[in-house]
Design a protein around this motif. Structure first.
Motif, PDB file in Angstrom:
ATOM      1  N   GLU A 176      20.886   3.468  69.866  1.00 41.06           N
ATOM      2  CA  GLU A 176      20.485   4.800  70.340  1.00 41.06           C
ATOM      3  C   GLU A 176      21.485   5.858  69.888  1.00 41.06           C
ATOM      4  OE1 GLU A 176      18.057   6.292  71.769  1.00 41.06           O
ATOM      5  OE2 GLU A 176      16.748   4.611  72.328  1.00 41.06           O
ATOM      6  N   ALA A 177      22.761   5.519  69.910  1.00 43.47           N
ATOM      7  CA  ALA A 177      23.790   6.474  69.493  1.00 43.47           C
ATOM      8  C   ALA A 177      23.667   6.793  68.009  1.00 43.47           C
ATOM      9  CB  ALA A 177      25.180   5.920  69.807  1.00 43.47           C
ATOM     10  N   TYR A 178      23.413   5.778  67.196  1.00 40.85           N
ATOM     11  CA  TYR A 178      23.228   6.012  65.754  1.00 40.85           C
ATOM     12  C   TYR A 178      22.029   6.934  65.517  1.00 40.85           C
ATOM     13  CZ  TYR A 178      26.620   2.453  64.320  1.00 40.85           C
ATOM     14  OH  TYR A 178      27.772   1.747  64.086  1.00 40.85           O
ATOM     15  N   ALA A 179      20.952   6.717  66.265  1.00 45.09           N
ATOM     16  CA  ALA A 179      19.753   7.532  66.082  1.00 45.09           C
ATOM     17  C   ALA A 179      20.004   8.984  66.454  1.00 45.09           C
ATOM     18  CB  ALA A 179      18.603   6.958  66.912  1.00 45.09           C
ATOM     19  N   ARG A 180      20.894   9.226  67.453  1.00 48.05           N
ATOM     20  CA  ARG A 180      21.210  10.601  67.825  1.00 48.05           C
ATOM     21  C   ARG A 180      22.107  11.265  66.773  1.00 48.05           C
ATOM     22  NH1 ARG A 180      20.190  11.059  73.415  1.00 48.05           N
ATOM     23  NH2 ARG A 180      18.479   9.597  73.840  1.00 48.05           N
ATOM     24  N   ARG A 181      22.917  10.471  66.096  1.00 47.46           N
ATOM     25  CA  ARG A 181      23.828  11.030  65.087  1.00 47.46           C
ATOM     26  C   ARG A 181      23.126  11.311  63.766  1.00 47.46           C
ATOM     27  NH1 ARG A 181      29.369   9.915  65.565  1.00 47.46           N
ATOM     28  NH2 ARG A 181      29.494  10.982  63.540  1.00 47.46           N
ATOM     29  N   PHE A 182      22.132  10.475  63.426  1.00 51.19           N
ATOM     30  CA  PHE A 182      21.450  10.592  62.130  1.00 51.19           C
ATOM     31  C   PHE A 182      19.949  10.750  62.374  1.00 51.19           C
ATOM     32  CE2 PHE A 182      25.222   7.949  61.363  1.00 51.19           C
ATOM     33  CZ  PHE A 182      25.858   8.721  60.402  1.00 51.19           C
ATOM     34  N   ALA A 183      19.405  11.884  61.931  1.00 50.68           N
ATOM     35  CA  ALA A 183      17.995  12.189  62.182  1.00 50.68           C
ATOM     36  C   ALA A 183      17.053  11.231  61.474  1.00 50.68           C
ATOM     37  CB  ALA A 183      17.686  13.624  61.753  1.00 50.68           C
ATOM     38  N   PHE A 184      17.504  10.630  60.371  1.00 52.68           N
ATOM     39  CA  PHE A 184      16.620   9.746  59.613  1.00 52.68           C
ATOM     40  C   PHE A 184      16.602   8.319  60.167  1.00 52.68           C
ATOM     41  CE2 PHE A 184      20.777   9.849  57.536  1.00 52.68           C
ATOM     42  CZ  PHE A 184      21.111   8.500  57.471  1.00 52.68           C
ATOM     43  N   LEU A 185      17.361   8.041  61.238  1.00 51.39           N
ATOM     44  CA  LEU A 185      17.405   6.708  61.830  1.00 51.39           C
ATOM     45  C   LEU A 185      16.621   6.663  63.132  1.00 51.39           C
ATOM     46  CD1 LEU A 185      21.157   5.672  61.303  1.00 51.39           C
ATOM     47  CD2 LEU A 185      19.150   4.918  60.001  1.00 51.39           C
ATOM     48  N   THR A 186      16.020   5.506  63.383  1.00 49.92           N
ATOM     49  CA  THR A 186      15.250   5.279  64.608  1.00 49.92           C
ATOM     50  C   THR A 186      15.701   3.957  65.223  1.00 49.92           C
ATOM     51  OG1 THR A 186      13.332   6.406  63.660  1.00 49.92           O
ATOM     52  CG2 THR A 186      12.939   5.007  65.587  1.00 49.92           C
ATOM     53  N   PRO A 187      15.958   3.916  66.530  1.00 52.36           N
ATOM     54  CA  PRO A 187      16.297   2.627  67.153  1.00 52.36           C
ATOM     55  C   PRO A 187      15.050   1.766  67.287  1.00 52.36           C
ATOM     56  CG  PRO A 187      16.190   4.351  68.811  1.00 52.36           C
ATOM     57  CD  PRO A 187      15.998   5.031  67.484  1.00 52.36           C
ATOM     58  N   VAL A 188      15.139   0.517  66.880  1.00 51.34           N
ATOM     59  CA  VAL A 188      14.014  -0.411  66.987  1.00 51.34           C
ATOM     60  C   VAL A 188      14.510  -1.723  67.580  1.00 51.34           C
ATOM     61  CG1 VAL A 188      12.730   0.584  65.053  1.00 51.34           C
ATOM     62  CG2 VAL A 188      14.373  -1.244  64.614  1.00 51.34           C
ATOM     63  N   THR A 189      13.577  -2.475  68.066  1.00 50.90           N
ATOM     64  CA  THR A 189      13.928  -3.761  68.686  1.00 50.90           C
ATOM     65  C   THR A 189      13.146  -4.879  68.029  1.00 50.90           C
ATOM     66  OG1 THR A 189      14.366  -2.702  70.825  1.00 50.90           O
ATOM     67  CG2 THR A 189      13.972  -5.077  70.839  1.00 50.90           C
ATOM     68  N   LEU A 190      13.867  -5.910  67.639  1.00 55.05           N
ATOM     69  CA  LEU A 190      13.237  -7.129  67.128  1.00 55.05           C
ATOM     70  C   LEU A 190      13.027  -8.043  68.334  1.00 55.05           C
ATOM     71  CD1 LEU A 190      12.389  -8.642  64.483  1.00 55.05           C
ATOM     72  CD2 LEU A 190      14.642  -9.724  64.538  1.00 55.05           C
ATOM     73  N   PRO A 191      11.776  -8.189  68.799  1.00 57.01           N
ATOM     74  CA  PRO A 191      11.555  -8.916  70.060  1.00 57.01           C
ATOM     75  C   PRO A 191      11.930 -10.396  69.958  1.00 57.01           C
ATOM     76  CG  PRO A 191       9.647  -7.579  69.455  1.00 57.01           C
ATOM     77  CD  PRO A 191      10.540  -7.625  68.261  1.00 57.01           C
ATOM     78  N   ARG A 192      12.335 -10.922  71.058  1.00 56.48           N
ATOM     79  CA  ARG A 192      12.666 -12.346  71.137  1.00 56.48           C
ATOM     80  C   ARG A 192      11.449 -13.180  70.766  1.00 56.48           C
ATOM     81  NH1 ARG A 192      14.911 -15.677  76.494  1.00 56.48           N
ATOM     82  NH2 ARG A 192      14.641 -17.780  75.598  1.00 56.48           N
ATOM     83  N   GLY A 193      11.644 -14.133  69.859  1.00 55.26           N
ATOM     84  CA  GLY A 193      10.603 -15.076  69.471  1.00 55.26           C
ATOM     85  C   GLY A 193       9.587 -14.557  68.486  1.00 55.26           C
TER      86      GLY A 193
END
Length: 445
Positions: A238-255
């Motif tokens: 989340e912090a990276y996404a706030r610092r860089f507009a071209f980044l988005t936080p995503v989650t690789l779900p378990r399994g």
């Protein structure tokens, strides 16, 4: 039958001669509009993709197959990645028309890198490309005395593959290192292409490898299931996404990789720039439209990091969206393209306004065709009335034999006149008037 056919052909010829100029004008206007609008896209296009076995390469093959069905030959040009693709698009002599690009991959030392005046337009965001940092568990155990890497600062002293220069990954890694106040001199950085980089990781020649690509990449699929190789969990996504507009936080779900094997064994947090499709602003509009429609079919399904219908979209593009792409995202495909082949529907879509304008011009002109046609037919009859009046006026001034001979000549010519049945009454009236003048000559009052 022969006489009827002759009259029909004669009427058709008269109509053709009368309406011909209007028809020629209409054809000339349509040809001029076709030349100016150039509605048909070229049959060949060059698409810059990425390294062999990369996600860009895989999607390039899908685009080529999809557009082949529309009669468009797509030549794929393999490159090192996004940075090289941008350079090829900016080069007018490269022959590349479209290319895949990655958010944040441009070199910021180039002033034109993030400008909108480099002649490039976006066709929209296609998918998210997570930053994958795979490392050897053995390296973490040796250097950190633990099984996992918790922050980028712990990479100090590691040998890391950051991708070939043309891939754009080195530029992205440099931004991440700068954000963490990490001096690149504390790492041993190698810049091999993706496949050799992954092989060097598996062989133990390097400690970690970093690249940003879609999960469809064969290398990602393999490394996620390779024993002894661990994916870095970006807990500060989340912090990276706030610092860089071209980044988005995503989650690789378990399994999600392997349900039966529970891979990964927990939710993994990642950061992801967005991949987009770029084109030169001089690329044919119909071709841009066709690529956007193809993108909607190829990238619209659900995936590890997206829901069905989420991509492609006009958001998160670093460059101006093309007018054709903007129209498609707002209004969908034109109605005609849902029922007709693309080239037919595209031709109608781009020409209908001009065709209506041409029709508006021709309607007033077409109104003169019937009077001109009537005048042409009647002129065959009426021009003999002048000679007939001259014979009548010469009565008493010329010999009767000469006047009768002149009347015979006029009568012989009139008998050769062919007119449509709708004008036969005027022809018969002329013949009766010839006989009336003949009686006047032979039986003067």
């Amino acid at each position: 039958m022969v006489s009827a056919l002759k009259n029909t052909l004669l009427s058709a010829r008269d109509l053709l001669i009368t309406a011909g100029p209007v028809a020629l004008l209409a054809l000339a206007l349509i040809a001029l509009a076709f030349w100016l609008l150039d509605p048909m896209p070229p049959k060949h296009v060059v698409l810059a993709t990425g390294p062999e076995q990369s996600a860009y390469d895989e999607f390039g093959l899908r685009y080529a197959a999809a557009l082949k069905a529309q009669g468009i030959a797509v030549t794929l040009r393999r490159t090192q990645g996004a940075a090289e693709n941008l350079a090829l698009l900016r080069d007018p002599n490269s022959g590349v028309d479209l290319a895949f690009a990655q958010g944040g991959a441009a070199d910021l030392s180039d002033d034109s890198a993030e400008a909108n005046d480099d002649g490039l337009v976006s066709l929209g965001s296609l998918f998210q490309e997570p930053v994958w940092l795979f490392y050897r568990i053995e390296s973490a155990q040796k250097k950190l005395k633990k099984d996992q890497l918790d922050s980028l600062q712990e990479l100090a002293g590691w040998t890391v593959q950051t991708g070939a220069a043309g891939s754009g990954w080195p530029n992205l890694v440099r931004r991440l290192l700068d954000a963490n106040h990490i001096d690149p001199a504390t790492l041993t950085l190698r810049r091999d292409p993706q496949t050799p980089a992954v092989m060097s990781l598996l062989a133990g020649e390097v400690d970690a490898v970093v690249f940003a690509t879609a999960p469809e990449s064969a290398m990602v699929q393999m490394l996620l299931q390779t024993p002894g190789i661990q994916l870095f969990n970006v807990t500060q996504a989340e912090a990276y996404a706030r610092r860089f507009a071209f980044l988005t936080p995503v989650t690789l779900p378990r399994g999600v990789v392997d349900l039966a094997g529970d891979v990964p064994p927990q939710d993994m947090h990642l950061i992801a720039p967005t991949a987009s499709l770029l084109a030169r602003d001089s690329t044919h509009p119909a071709l841009l439209q066709l690529f956007v429609q193809t993108a909607q079919r190829l990238h619209g399904e659900a995936g590890w990091f997206q829901r069905k219908g989420e991509f492609p979209n006009p958001a998160n593009t670093e460059r101006m969206l093309s007018k054709e792409a903007d129209r498609l995202y707002r209004n969908g495909a034109p109605l005609m393209q849902r029922y007709l082949p693309f080239w037919v529907a595209n031709l109608f879509d781009r020409m209908w306004v001009v065709l209506l304008s041409i029709v508006a011009i021709l309607i007033p002109l077409s109104r003169v065709v019937p009077p001109l046609y009537a005048f042409r037919i009647r002129s065959r009859i009426f021009r003999w009335y002048g000679q007939l009046r001259a014979v009548e006026n010469a009565q008493g001034q010329r010999a009767e034999a000469d006047l009768l001979q002149e009347l015979d000549r006029i009568d012989a010519h009139v008998n050769q006149i062919s007119v449509p049945l709708s004008y036969a009454d005027e022809l018969y009236a002329l013949r009766s008037h010839i006989q009336w003048v003949r009686r006047r000559v032979t039986q003067p009052a």
